[in-house]
Scaffold this active site. Structure first.
Site, PDB file in Angstrom:
ATOM      1  N   SER A  52      -3.952   2.362   6.036  1.00 27.66           N
ATOM      2  CA  SER A  52      -2.814   1.435   6.069  1.00 27.66           C
ATOM      3  C   SER A  52      -2.225   1.312   7.477  1.00 27.66           C
ATOM      4  O   SER A  52      -1.479   0.380   7.761  1.00 27.66           O
ATOM      5  CB  SER A  52      -1.737   1.887   5.083  1.00 27.66           C
ATOM      6  OG  SER A  52      -1.138   3.085   5.530  1.00 27.66           O
ATOM      7  N   HIS A  53      -2.536   2.264   8.357  1.00 31.04           N
ATOM      8  CA  HIS A  53      -2.116   2.144   9.755  1.00 31.04           C
ATOM      9  C   HIS A  53      -3.307   1.992  10.684  1.00 31.04           C
ATOM     10  O   HIS A  53      -3.236   2.318  11.868  1.00 31.04           O
ATOM     11  CB  HIS A  53      -1.263   3.352  10.172  1.00 31.04           C
ATOM     12  CG  HIS A  53       0.126   3.284   9.650  1.00 31.04           C
ATOM     13  ND1 HIS A  53       0.521   3.917   8.509  1.00 31.04           N
ATOM     14  CD2 HIS A  53       1.221   2.616  10.098  1.00 31.04           C
ATOM     15  CE1 HIS A  53       1.804   3.652   8.279  1.00 31.04           C
ATOM     16  NE2 HIS A  53       2.246   2.872   9.226  1.00 31.04           N
ATOM     17  N   ALA A  64       7.983   9.132   5.662  1.00 29.36           N
ATOM     18  CA  ALA A  64       9.104   8.237   5.375  1.00 29.36           C
ATOM     19  C   ALA A  64      10.143   8.990   4.569  1.00 29.36           C
ATOM     20  O   ALA A  64       9.799   9.852   3.754  1.00 29.36           O
ATOM     21  CB  ALA A  64       8.616   7.031   4.586  1.00 29.36           C
ATOM     22  N   GLU A  75       2.770   0.855  -0.594  1.00 26.13           N
ATOM     23  CA  GLU A  75       2.296   1.394  -1.873  1.00 26.13           C
ATOM     24  C   GLU A  75       2.821   0.552  -3.041  1.00 26.13           C
ATOM     25  O   GLU A  75       2.112   0.291  -4.018  1.00 26.13           O
ATOM     26  CB  GLU A  75       2.766   2.844  -1.991  1.00 26.13           C
ATOM     27  CG  GLU A  75       2.095   3.665  -3.057  1.00 26.13           C
ATOM     28  CD  GLU A  75       0.596   3.791  -2.835  1.00 26.13           C
ATOM     29  OE1 GLU A  75      -0.148   3.660  -3.834  1.00 26.13           O
ATOM     30  OE2 GLU A  75       0.169   3.986  -1.678  1.00 26.13           O
TER      31      GLU A  75
END
Lengths: 345, 345
Positions: free
Chosen positions: A52-53, A185, A193
């Site tokens: 995702s990054h 986070a 998500e």
């Protein structure tokens, strides 16, 4: 680049991934110095198994560029507001280049004064914070990093968004090993998500958020339109507030609510500040620093000896594999990335 | 001092509470400077409605003294290992006096360099961390504090103790108001809370800890003999590790495991270090600091406007009441405290 047998995935060497990222970012109009810094961060994410990054963020970054959220040729400006403080005004560009600009002076000041802080102001954030703290730990420093985002998260006891997903990252140098690094986070889960559940038509757990009327809901779309929750109840909520304050008003930059207001509905990446603290173990310990860092290893051993993982173990394991085998991304993502080039070339 | 009508409680003015604490601590053999500092912290806890960190701690502190865990006449020694660092060697005494000794120089350095850190070494901890960060926020600084304790808490993914209850505290100055302050253990609950359940013969929630064999249990006694859990899963566990590292090896002091080893079964208060960071808002912001602190007020308003509480609201409310009405403690506790005087007078 090789297509995997099932052709659902594409394998790229790290050099190929870097080259692809650079081409896409250049085509999007980003200046060469930004291209270099941003591509490196995305390749590092993909390399470490943080899909995702990773290269997926090319879609996010080019979208923010297309929407005019990012200044593509901003030249970060450095100053020293106090002896142990460094500030870089990112001029509305991506955060990576601003960090690279400020990093050497932060390291120098941490070594000279024992502790120092770097504020990045007026930067656009699409990435994790671990690259910053890992880089500093790699220079032998202990580092903390904080940044707000967009106001998506309700304080504990409330149901309306105030905080961003507000990550906290920490890096600790380990002699002869990858640093001890965490980056999480302060929201109960990543916004991405919830987005994935929405796309898949799946429900979310009841403790992830509230709908726009403040009622508990398991419908992903309603949480996205309402408010996410913090992790860990009132403690996570307190940390989220701390991140807002440290990397917002303390450094003269935006809170998550102000970032969302500045976005004005464009759905771009968050704009604002980041605060990075660095401490030099030799500051308190002098020549004994090595011996005390060795005592920290006993702590890590006590954790791992009982089968518990250190926070970045999975990332480092993925990194070791990627060094030999490159990275594998979904073929659909690869096609979407190539389309970004077609439009521009 | 007045007995409440039901005689189950005793009401003391703050002056009476202070005088009682001082007499008990003096009778226990503590030197006058320590008596003053320690009594002040206990009265502050009682005044703010934190009964577990109030006059009850007279029993805890005198027990640690009787067991020889504390140096009763330690003279804290201050030095400056680096330009922005302050260190106070507490000489095995209680932490309060060491903090008072280091505080003025920490404040001076934070204002001069923009950021500074204070390490308390070789001190005994029985108190919360909020008095330290609140004091610094009261001087207009932003403050963070960390301390390990005894190894009672398992890392997420494990079942054997490694971490202490490892609190994190944060203070933020608010013009014309009490500072924004939080102070929480990174364990799922306070150890005293489990102890209370044990005394009352009540079960504990299944996610509070493990028995000595690493199995989940709801029996309080088994958790006390086994391992507590961190709050917030792997995120709380990561924070607990950070506290160990920052206020242990980074400042050349004990980890929670080393503190427990040093205790050698005496069940005294934790021994080791504490790290306090201080940032001056004027460091980054200069004359604009006031204007940016005002923006932080909008964040607090957004939290409170939806009925959510700020972390220290209850403490400050109790403080306002105590100023007029004094504090009320259980008559049984008052008798136990008076017994400490009978033995010595």
């Amino acid at each position: 680049m090789t297509l995997a047998p099932d052709a659902d995935t594409v394998r790229l060497s790290l050099d190929e991934a870097r080259s692809l990222a650079r081409r896409v970012l250049s085509a999007a109009g980003l200046s060469p110095a930004h291209v270099e810094a941003v591509a490196e961060t995305m390749v590092a994410g993909e390399r470490d198994g943080c899909a995702s990054h990773g290269l997926y963020r090319l879609l996010v970054a080019t979208d923010s560029i297309a929407k005019g959220v990012v200044s593509v040729d901003a030249v970060p400006a450095l100053d020293e507001p106090a002896p142990a403080l460094v500030r870089v005004d990112g001029g509305g560009g991506f955060a990576q280049l601003a960090f690279e600009r400020g990093r050497p002076l932060l390291v120098e000041k941490a070594r000279r004064f024992g502790i120092a802080a770097l504020a990045l102001n007026n930067v656009v954030h699409f990435a994790a914070l671990w690259p910053e703290v890992e880089a500093l730990a790699g220079e032998g420093l202990v580092a903390l990093a904080f940044t707000p985002s967009h106001a998506w998260v309700a304080p504990e006891g409330g149901t309306r968004p105030v905080f961003g997903t507000n990550p906290v990252a920490f890096g600790w140098p380990r002699p002869g090993r990858h640093p001890f690094v965490f980056d999480f986070a302060t929201s109960a889960t990543a916004r991405g998500e919830i987005e994935l559940r929405r796309r898949a038509g799946q429900p979310v757990p009841a403790d992830w958020g509230y709908d726009a009327d403040g009622a508990s809901t398991t419908v992903a779309k309603e949480v996205l339109a309402g408010a996410m929750r913090t992790f860990g109840g009132h403690k996570g909520s307190a940390l989220a507030a701390m991140v807002e304050l440290l990397a917002g008003p303390l450094i003269g930059d935006l809170t998550s609510q102000e970032s969302l207001d500045a976005d004005a509905g464009r759905k771009g990446s968050p704009l604002g500040g980041e605060l990075i603290l660095a401490l030099d173990p030799a500051g308190f310990l002098g020549a004994a620093a090595g011996q005390h860092l060795q005592r920290a290893e006993a702590l890590f051993e006590a954790i791992q000896a009982q089968g518990a993982r250190l926070p970045s173990e999975r990332r480092y394991a993925a990194r070791a594999v990627s060094a030999h085998e490159g990275v594998t991304i979904p073929a659909a993502l690869h096609r979407d990335i190539l389309k970004l080039l077609e439009r521009k070339d």
